[in-house]
Design an enzyme around this catalytic site. Structure first.
Site, PDB file in Angstrom:
ATOM      1  N   LYS B  23       0.832  -1.195   0.000  1.00 38.32           N
ATOM      2  CA  LYS B  23       0.000   0.000   0.000  1.00 38.32           C
ATOM      3  C   LYS B  23       0.877   1.258   0.000  1.00 38.32           C
ATOM      4  O   LYS B  23       0.673   2.160  -0.811  1.00 38.32           O
ATOM      5  CB  LYS B  23      -0.914  -0.024   1.233  1.00 38.32           C
ATOM      6  CG  LYS B  23      -2.011   1.001   1.202  1.00 38.32           C
ATOM      7  CD  LYS B  23      -2.902   0.883   2.450  1.00 38.32           C
ATOM      8  CE  LYS B  23      -3.819  -0.319   2.391  1.00 38.32           C
ATOM      9  NZ  LYS B  23      -4.335  -0.712   3.707  1.00 38.32           N
ATOM     10  N   ARG B  93      -2.985   3.040   8.642  1.00 34.99           N
ATOM     11  CA  ARG B  93      -3.333   1.788   7.952  1.00 34.99           C
ATOM     12  C   ARG B  93      -2.129   0.856   7.935  1.00 34.99           C
ATOM     13  O   ARG B  93      -0.993   1.271   7.725  1.00 34.99           O
ATOM     14  CB  ARG B  93      -3.710   2.062   6.488  1.00 34.99           C
ATOM     15  CG  ARG B  93      -4.969   2.881   6.313  1.00 34.99           C
ATOM     16  CD  ARG B  93      -4.992   3.527   4.923  1.00 34.99           C
ATOM     17  NE  ARG B  93      -6.010   4.560   4.856  1.00 34.99           N
ATOM     18  CZ  ARG B  93      -7.173   4.430   4.198  1.00 34.99           C
ATOM     19  NH1 ARG B  93      -7.448   3.318   3.558  1.00 34.99           N
ATOM     20  NH2 ARG B  93      -8.050   5.411   4.197  1.00 34.99           N
ATOM     21  N   GLY B 102      -5.527 -11.042   7.440  1.00 34.69           N
ATOM     22  CA  GLY B 102      -5.455 -11.378   8.864  1.00 34.69           C
ATOM     23  C   GLY B 102      -5.006 -10.227   9.740  1.00 34.69           C
ATOM     24  O   GLY B 102      -5.114 -10.283  10.964  1.00 34.69           O
ATOM     25  N   MET B 104      -4.514  -6.145  11.202  1.00 34.64           N
ATOM     26  CA  MET B 104      -5.274  -4.939  11.451  1.00 34.64           C
ATOM     27  C   MET B 104      -5.294  -4.114  10.182  1.00 34.64           C
ATOM     28  O   MET B 104      -4.336  -4.063   9.463  1.00 34.64           O
ATOM     29  CB  MET B 104      -4.604  -4.127  12.551  1.00 34.64           C
ATOM     30  CG  MET B 104      -5.488  -3.028  13.041  1.00 34.64           C
ATOM     31  SD  MET B 104      -4.532  -1.759  13.872  1.00 34.64           S
ATOM     32  CE  MET B 104      -4.171  -0.693  12.487  1.00 34.64           C
ATOM     33  N   ARG B 336      -3.743  -0.915  -6.657  1.00 33.29           N
ATOM     34  CA  ARG B 336      -3.047  -2.193  -6.616  1.00 33.29           C
ATOM     35  C   ARG B 336      -3.534  -3.041  -7.784  1.00 33.29           C
ATOM     36  O   ARG B 336      -4.585  -2.738  -8.370  1.00 33.29           O
ATOM     37  CB  ARG B 336      -3.311  -2.935  -5.310  1.00 33.29           C
ATOM     38  CG  ARG B 336      -4.785  -3.166  -5.071  1.00 33.29           C
ATOM     39  CD  ARG B 336      -5.014  -3.875  -3.736  1.00 33.29           C
ATOM     40  NE  ARG B 336      -6.434  -3.871  -3.394  1.00 33.29           N
ATOM     41  CZ  ARG B 336      -6.934  -4.369  -2.268  1.00 33.29           C
ATOM     42  NH1 ARG B 336      -6.131  -4.898  -1.366  1.00 33.29           N
ATOM     43  NH2 ARG B 336      -8.229  -4.335  -2.035  1.00 33.29           N
ATOM     44  N   HIS B 455      -6.957 -46.179  -7.241  1.00 33.21           N
ATOM     45  CA  HIS B 455      -7.390 -46.572  -8.584  1.00 33.21           C
ATOM     46  C   HIS B 455      -8.451 -45.610  -9.098  1.00 33.21           C
ATOM     47  O   HIS B 455      -8.376 -45.111 -10.226  1.00 33.21           O
ATOM     48  CB  HIS B 455      -7.930 -48.006  -8.537  1.00 33.21           C
ATOM     49  CG  HIS B 455      -8.474 -48.468  -9.843  1.00 33.21           C
ATOM     50  ND1 HIS B 455      -9.799 -48.355 -10.184  1.00 33.21           N
ATOM     51  CD2 HIS B 455      -7.859 -49.022 -10.906  1.00 33.21           C
ATOM     52  CE1 HIS B 455      -9.983 -48.827 -11.400  1.00 33.21           C
ATOM     53  NE2 HIS B 455      -8.822 -49.248 -11.866  1.00 33.21           N
ATOM     54  N   ARG B 563      -0.232 -46.943 -21.352  1.00 31.15           N
ATOM     55  CA  ARG B 563      -0.270 -48.118 -20.469  1.00 31.15           C
ATOM     56  C   ARG B 563      -0.972 -49.257 -21.177  1.00 31.15           C
ATOM     57  O   ARG B 563      -2.188 -49.269 -21.268  1.00 31.15           O
ATOM     58  CB  ARG B 563      -1.003 -47.776 -19.173  1.00 31.15           C
ATOM     59  CG  ARG B 563      -0.161 -46.975 -18.207  1.00 31.15           C
ATOM     60  CD  ARG B 563      -1.020 -46.298 -17.169  1.00 31.15           C
ATOM     61  NE  ARG B 563      -1.741 -45.197 -17.794  1.00 31.15           N
ATOM     62  CZ  ARG B 563      -2.067 -44.063 -17.190  1.00 31.15           C
ATOM     63  NH1 ARG B 563      -1.752 -43.892 -15.923  1.00 31.15           N
ATOM     64  NH2 ARG B 563      -2.705 -43.109 -17.810  1.00 31.15           N
ATOM     65  N   GLU B 754      11.718 -45.752 -11.541  1.00 29.49           N
ATOM     66  CA  GLU B 754      10.635 -45.657 -10.561  1.00 29.49           C
ATOM     67  C   GLU B 754      10.987 -46.406  -9.289  1.00 29.49           C
ATOM     68  O   GLU B 754      10.203 -46.475  -8.359  1.00 29.49           O
ATOM     69  CB  GLU B 754       9.334 -46.199 -11.156  1.00 29.49           C
ATOM     70  CG  GLU B 754       9.445 -47.624 -11.657  1.00 29.49           C
ATOM     71  CD  GLU B 754       8.210 -48.068 -12.452  1.00 29.49           C
ATOM     72  OE1 GLU B 754       7.102 -47.619 -12.135  1.00 29.49           O
ATOM     73  OE2 GLU B 754       8.374 -48.889 -13.382  1.00 29.49           O
ATOM     74  N   SER B 773      12.193 -42.537 -18.256  1.00 31.40           N
ATOM     75  CA  SER B 773      10.954 -41.862 -17.901  1.00 31.40           C
ATOM     76  C   SER B 773      10.756 -42.071 -16.404  1.00 31.40           C
ATOM     77  O   SER B 773      10.672 -43.204 -15.937  1.00 31.40           O
ATOM     78  CB  SER B 773       9.789 -42.445 -18.692  1.00 31.40           C
ATOM     79  OG  SER B 773       8.587 -41.870 -18.239  1.00 31.40           O
ATOM     80  N   THR B 776       7.271 -41.190 -11.024  1.00 33.64           N
ATOM     81  CA  THR B 776       7.400 -40.611  -9.685  1.00 33.64           C
ATOM     82  C   THR B 776       6.328 -41.092  -8.714  1.00 33.64           C
ATOM     83  O   THR B 776       6.477 -40.895  -7.515  1.00 33.64           O
ATOM     84  CB  THR B 776       7.399 -39.070  -9.755  1.00 33.64           C
ATOM     85  OG1 THR B 776       6.282 -38.656 -10.527  1.00 33.64           O
ATOM     86  CG2 THR B 776       8.674 -38.571 -10.399  1.00 33.64           C
ATOM     87  N   CYS B 841       6.459 -39.264 -16.084  1.00 37.86           N
ATOM     88  CA  CYS B 841       5.102 -39.652 -16.458  1.00 37.86           C
ATOM     89  C   CYS B 841       4.252 -39.967 -15.228  1.00 37.86           C
ATOM     90  O   CYS B 841       3.191 -40.542 -15.341  1.00 37.86           O
ATOM     91  CB  CYS B 841       5.135 -40.853 -17.396  1.00 37.86           C
ATOM     92  SG  CYS B 841       5.804 -42.344 -16.655  1.00 37.86           S
ATOM     93  N   TYR B 861      10.821 -33.381 -20.856  1.00 33.17           N
ATOM     94  CA  TYR B 861       9.372 -33.207 -20.950  1.00 33.17           C
ATOM     95  C   TYR B 861       8.700 -33.698 -19.676  1.00 33.17           C
ATOM     96  O   TYR B 861       9.295 -34.438 -18.890  1.00 33.17           O
ATOM     97  CB  TYR B 861       8.806 -33.978 -22.163  1.00 33.17           C
ATOM     98  CG  TYR B 861       8.898 -35.476 -21.995  1.00 33.17           C
ATOM     99  CD1 TYR B 861       7.887 -36.189 -21.330  1.00 33.17           C
ATOM    100  CD2 TYR B 861      10.000 -36.174 -22.457  1.00 33.17           C
ATOM    101  CE1 TYR B 861       7.990 -37.554 -21.137  1.00 33.17           C
ATOM    102  CE2 TYR B 861      10.118 -37.541 -22.271  1.00 33.17           C
ATOM    103  CZ  TYR B 861       9.107 -38.229 -21.612  1.00 33.17           C
ATOM    104  OH  TYR B 861       9.214 -39.568 -21.399  1.00 33.17           O
TER     105      TYR B 861
END
Lengths: 892, 892
Positions: B23, B93, B102, B104, B336, B455, B563, B754, B773, B776, B841, B861
């Site tokens: 501000k 302010r 949150g 004042m 702003r 799943h 898959r 993996e 690949s 993760t 992937c 990628y």
């Protein structure tokens, strides 16, 4: 300058083992010691490698150097190789860096042909000459020209028959002459060539055959099996022939400088007069005890004793020697470190240190960890075992042998053992915590399923019971109370014998040979020496005071893993179930306080007393809670059955409720589920009760003057925040107990490193944990992504068969993968907390190859089951010696 | 020299946001731009931090600098702060680096007291003066002295009642005077102090209150929730008061320089004449549309438009402004960057690039990935949702909203959808591959159990269906075909609405708002710009030709994961079961050749056609075979029931046999079991069939002129020897297909990374694999040692609640642990094979925070489900911009 491929014995020495092979180097060494060795020379392993690498062509100069050496041999003997009148005969022997039964061994009498055999017959003895010639053709045909050995034997059989005699020595000169003719025809027929009459051709082909034998299938298989490199190559040893079979003043023998069976300092061996070396071992005639030479040929005897003594003092090890006596003259044909039993190995090593022959370090290098294993566990009597009927072969899960009556459930097994004093073998498809009382009562355990880290295997090792697992050949029928192996049925009560070390199951009773650690004085001495040189300490995994005491007796210097959940198994399980099934937090807390707390205090108190003065690492509850409840499938079957039969009374209600609870708790992959600190974070009251029990016991013991060093271990940590949340809570509980008791004891809080993420973030974790203990069982599971309960059964053994894995990674630590994580964690952990105590408490803690790795990676201790402590102590010493940079003796 | 704590607006600028707060910095910037801002100054965030760090004591010189600044203010206005006759009034302010609800906020009219209010009443207007004074006391009481706000309202209510009026503006001057008296008494009663008459004391306490508010609970919670650092502190802005409530030539308003809802380039906002800012938003009077100013105050309107234009061009972003008109003079109180909807964000960004205001890179920085998510998925109408009854809240598993009738099994769901055209929501305890046809038919999926990677969740995302999982509050009773939430029962056929993005379940039908990618032209432009700046490519996970085509439409540049097992789900499952249950190798091979091969060829052919010119990574069979068979428990129940009822006919025999097979195949921890390449090594025929299908399809497509780039991916590799064993076998099969077909296509063989061990030994693996690949999902499971099927249900959410984990590691990649392994693998892999193609992937491929990491770690990628492709494209661009070193705009 031409490269040197050929070394006369006088040009070599024992240090040139890599170049000259073991046999050649030792022959050279004996020449240097002035001992009577027939003139000879060695063609180097380098020549072999060059030959193999260059399309089976001799390297430049090899042949001319060989010719020169043969000429020198001839001069020394006064005969000429290839001479038809006065022929020099030679033997050709292979000899690589390590003794290798897979390779071609020996061809004798090279140099003989149709002409020179006549000259030999004239000069010496007709029968001797034709016998020698047929031996040459036979050996040459077999090992150089690849003719099936049996075909030669058939010819000899016909001759025996035609002459009406029973044994080879009875065959006449004419008979052997006929054999020569038949052998030559046989070779013509069966091989691509014929037996070469030109001795030089014989020599060339023989050398090439030795070279080639390095890569024959048997040799490659042997090297694969024993881990010997394929890149060493073999040397070729060429010696002037000496003959033990030229009269009763001649003979051949083999001997050990000490007893290879007991280690006693006695000259020990056998010999045959008028015989060649091969006759001594062939069994056609019974050899005499070598001591008889003392009377028969006292001069030779004295000389032999002197030589034995010289060799032993020179090599500082018990020697296995071969000798030939030709017309009263003693010739040495071989010396090498003698193979020995476990008992002999230990006794010889200790004696030799006492005799000043070797250092303690050298003594340690002479003992193999297998020796200790063998000494400590009962084993099946070898001779009886060889005669017995093997029923099936499974996985060796826990060493030792056991004989007993087969029972198929834990209750009966326990009853028969306790009430009737029977020796019992518990046979199960696989075991669960419910079977532990039966396992305790049994002499041995046999399971149809499961791998070396299955429940049965782990508990058996913990109990020190012989155990065979994954024995899929036995088809158990629990209803019929029997198992079948093919057609054979073994019923409840039938006797079987199992060898846990060999993974074998035998029909009937085979006597066992049982040792006692107390009486193995030399072993105790060796282990004390081991402790002196080790940097790694050996701790133990013990869950009960008696186990702790036993491990301490075996030399454990601390408890690396006390599994608190094991205290809740067996008859205590219902008490623990009561806690799990509590319906309110209040009831739960009440069970903890009133039932479980006193139980745990009692156990811990006993353990602290047993380990007075030594550290005790106690792991907080690790497995998921559902492991303590009945199996979901059993409940499902019971409930379904009751429903089908409309038996829906109170028992049904109770089972149904339990099924709901168990279903709710069940997990798809329990190994990676709600266990360890995850459980502690969800239900801290359990862990708090455990910490209270530890500290109440520790304080009580300390008040009695016991020196206690409790270390509290938090399992299954994957994130430092888990520790940051739970550890302060538990430390507070510890402090308040000590306050209440009015006494302080030293303590640590630490964690297991058993999850890859914990290892990868060990720097963060070390800021909270005061010690690390690597749980390499789980770490291996997660690093490889294999479940130990399934993998051995499903594919690990197949992988080893196919050469995809060298070892089962649950037995020998996988250095490249799992080991890399351990190394990362050690480095990061020490960076954050340099003096951090780090050890390993997985199954690998008792495995010598893994112990070597743990030494190298810089751990402080390994912790293993009590029965593995002696093995681990020696392995720790070996690791220290092997990695000290000082040379350690190579086992033969 | 004294440290500078206080900055007059003319001393600051927009770049000093960290020091002056948002501000303050923007007020200073407006002053620099020559815009009409009331005189004022800012106390820096540094002063706040010093105050908080030093026991709430002002740093040296702060007070004196404040006094100096106040004096300057007074000179500019011609009034004196604290003067009882001619008082300077000010507002105080708070304002930190980021806007924080949150903290004042504001106190107005500081400087008034019992004396000066009289002066003000005389000079201005009596009602205005007493109203201003009561406002000061009310705000001061609430925010400085912590008096409950409701108590002030109660007093006002009483005055309203006593004066017989309805609204505050109607209250008389005497009423407000009474309010002042009552308020002061209230403060006396409820707080420790009283309202200070000394204006300097008011100022001191107000500044301290702003400083302290940085650490109040709401502020801390907000920062925790939004990830703002606790170390920034807040600034304090002090402005001379200007009044919009001093007559009908005065007023206050808020406005946006463009529509925050559509993004249209229209000045947009509202204002109130004769009112202060707070009155505009309080709702007591209805504000006018800001365009009315054009008629009411044309001069002000023109000025305002000019200022708006100036600010937008200056900040190059849509502005949210506050203004006050005092007796015809326009004052700017705030500017702003304006908050905006997703649609507005995209339109404004594209328009501003076209207007030459911002660069494409800046435009990309203005769009949040959430915006795209919101634009692409249907969502529940916000107003309707707010009025609807929420039944339960579960985990948001797949975004979007769906409305439909509840059905509890896949068959009925499919039937109702297909045959009756019903909109259906499939509700299950959890889903298995058997339910997929029902999921395809349903509008949305709701499960009682399971986590975000269960799943149900994975398949729903794949299908682009809204999905809520782990909704434990709904208690499903499959027998009764209903679920209960507390007392409420939802029966089969009842209508519910679910929000997959919010994880919420509502009773009844709520209208949904559905977008179409085709029509989102500005979004398409943005994504093309994104592709221009990204280094990471975005590929997709697609198992069927239609999915592939959809993903390509969304801008996918390849398939990162096809898959193959998904082709065997649904109606194809029985065919695949036939292969698994084959009794001989011959029968097995026959099923492969005759049934499965043609099926796979057809699918692959369609995929290659859809991806013409782009790479397609096809993963060989991954899950354990038992996943394709009926569940063991179901069979066990059926068999037990039949046995109990003695129904042991042929159907029993068949079930029993199947149970035996399933039992034999079952695993304790199937996630780490016999799957992926382990299966391929055990049964190579399966993988060979798959490779054959891939290459037959590829060759056939190539013959039609399609450019194919098949890449075959071997899953679950943990050891290079696995690849060394299986890959050559499969390469041979590929070569022979191409030989048969008489055409060659370019191809690669590679592997998933993996399993932790694969990452740790990536250097070895890269010598065989031609691409990596990263899987993760599994890598997270094993690195953390948590099972994704269990963990979210059992403890992950609890961990996040307790702050042990910041995020669910299955949603946002764990950089320290799992990410470390990825980094190790990238480094080691590239060392062995520098130009290696590497991608990811796992589920993380569609998560913006994770995409940032994958950019940094150097992957080529990310591959995500088709519906995530647009989000990933933007996230990849953000990652490139964020890590380029160039500044990117901070979102407000």
């Amino acid at each position: 300058m031409a490269k040197k491929w050929v070394y006369l014995f006088e040009e070599g020495n024992a240090g040139m083992r890599d170049l000259l092979g073991g046999k050649g180097a030792n022959l050279a060494e004996m020449v240097n010691l002035g001992l009577p060795v027939p003139p000879g020379f060695t063609i180097s392993t380098e020549a072999c490698l060059s030959f193999l690498a260059n399309d089976f062509v001799f390297p430049t100069d090899l042949w001319s150097q060989t010719l020169d050496a043969i000429e020198i041999l001839g001069e020394k003997i006064g005969r000429n190789f290839g001479d038809s009148k006065n022929p020099l005969l030679i033997s050709v022997r292979s000899g690589s860096r390590f003794s290798m039964p897979g390779m071609m061994d020996t061809i004798l009498n090279l140099g003989l042909n149709d002409e020179s055999v006549i000259a030999l017959a004239t000069q010496a003895d007709e029968r001797f000459a034709w016998d020698a010639y047929r031996r040459l053709i036979q050996m040459f045909g077999k090992v150089v020209l690849d003719v099936e050995g049996l075909l030669f034997e058939e010819i000899i059989d016909k001759i025996l028959e035609s002459e009406g005699v029973k044994t080879d020595p009875e065959i006449s000169p004419a008979g052997w002459q006929r054999a020569v003719e038949e052998f030559k025809k046989l070779i013509q027929r069966e091989s691509e060539g014929s037996f070469p009459q030109d001795p030089w051709k014989q020599l060339e082909l023989a050398i090439k055959a030795v070279f080639r034998s390095w890569n024959n299938k048997r040799a490659i298989d042997y090297r694969n099996a024993t881990g010997i490199s394929h890149g060493f190559g073999t040397a070729v040893n060429i010696l002037a022939m000496v003959f033990g079979n030229v009269g009763w003043d001649s003979g051949s023998g083999v001997a050990f400088t000490r007893s290879p069976s007991t280690g006693k300092h006695d000259f020990y061996g056998e010999y045959l007069t008028n015989a060649q070396g091969e006759d001594v071992v062939s069994g056609a005639r019974t050899p005499s005890e070598v001591h008889h030479l003392k009377d028969e040929m006292p001069e030779v005897w004295n000389k032999l004793l002197h030589i034995a003594d010289t060799l032993e003092k020179h090599y500082c090890d018990m020697q296995d020697i071969e000798f030939t006596i030709e017309r009263g003259k003693l010739w040495m044909l071989q010396t090498r470190a003698g193979k020995r039993t476990a008992a002999a190995a230990v006794k010889i090593a200790v004696d030799m240190v006492n005799e000043g022959l070797i250092t303690k370090e050298e003594a340690l290098g002479r003992i193999e960890t297998d020796h200790i294993d063998h000494l400590l566990h009962p084993h099946l009597d070898e001779r009886a075992r060889a005669r017995a009927t093997m029923l099936a072969k499974g996985l060796s899960a826990s060493p030792g042998a056991a004989v007993g009556a087969v029972f198929f459930d834990a209750n009966t097994a326990e009853k028969k053992a306790k009430e009737e004093g029977m020796d019992v073998i518990l046979v199960r498809p696989d075991t669960t915590p419910d079977d532990v009382h039966g396992m305790i009562a049994a002499r041995g355990i046999l399971t149809q399923h499961g791998g070396r880290t299955s429940h049965a295997a782990v508990v058996a090792r913990q109990l020190g019971k012989p155990c065979v697992v994954g024995c899929e050949a036995i088809k158990i029928n629990l209803k019929k109370r029997q198992f079948a192996v093919g057609e054979k049925i073994v019923k409840e009560g039938d006797i079987i014998s199992i060898s846990g070390r060999r993974g074998e199951v035998y029909e009937g009773s085979i006597p066992t040979v049982a040792p006692s650690f107390e009486k193995l004085n030399e072993l105790k001495v060796i282990l004390l020496w081991a402790d002196e040189v080790s940097r790694l300490k050996v701790w133990t995994n013990a869950d009960h005071p008696t186990q702790a005491a036993r491990a301490r007796n075996y030399g454990a210097q601390g408890i690396g893993l006390c599994r608190t959940e094991h205290m809740f198994l067996g008859e205590q399980t219902p008490k623990f179930q009561k806690a799990i099934l509590a319906e309110t937090e209040k009831e739960f807390q009440q069970v903890l306080d009133e039932i479980l707390l006193p139980l745990q205090i009692e156990d811990f108190f006993g353990i602290f007393k047993a380990m007075n003065g030594l550290p005790v690492i106690i792991r907080l509850l690790d497995p998921p809670l559902h492991e303590f409840l009945p199996s979901k499938e059993e409940l499902l079957v019971a409930v379904t059955r009751m429903e089908a039969l409309n038996q829906t009374g109170p028992e049904y209600e109770q089972k149904k409720k339990l099924l709901d609870i168990v279903s709710d708790m069940s997990e798809f992959n329990p190994m990676m589920g709600l266990r360890g600190c995850r459980l502690g974070l969800t239900r801290p009251a359990l862990n708090k009760m455990q910490v209270r029990a530890i500290f109440e016991a520790a304080c009580d013991a300390a008040k009695e003057g016991v020196k206690v060093f409790p270390e509290i271990m938090i399992p299954i940590t994957s994130h430092v925040n888990e520790l940051k949340t739970i550890q302060p809570l538990l430390e507070k509980e510890a402090e308040s107990v000590m306050e209440e008791k009015g006494i302080r004891v030293p303590y640590k809080f630490g964690t297991m490193i058993e999850i890859p993420r914990a290892a990868l973030t060990a720097d963060e974790i070390a800021q909270v944990a005061q010690f690390f203990s690597f749980g390499t069982n789980d770490l291996t599971q997660m690093t490889f992504g294999i479940s130990r309960d399934d993998a051995e059964r499903k594919f690990i053994l197949d992988y080893i068969d196919k050469g995809i894995l060298q070892n089962n990674p649950f037995q020998v630590i996988d250095e490249k993968g799992v080991g890399q994580l351990v190394a990362i964690a050690v480095e990061k952990g020490r960076k954050a907390r340099p003096d951090m105590e780090m050890g390993i408490c997985g199954e690998h803690g008792g495995n010598p190859a893994s112990i070597d790795f743990f030494h190298r990676v810089g751990l402080n201790y390994v912790s293993c089951s009590p029965y593995r402590v002696p093995v681990a102590r020696l392995a720790a010493a070996h690791a220290a010696l092997r990695n000290s940079g000082k040379p350690t003796p190579q086992p033969e």
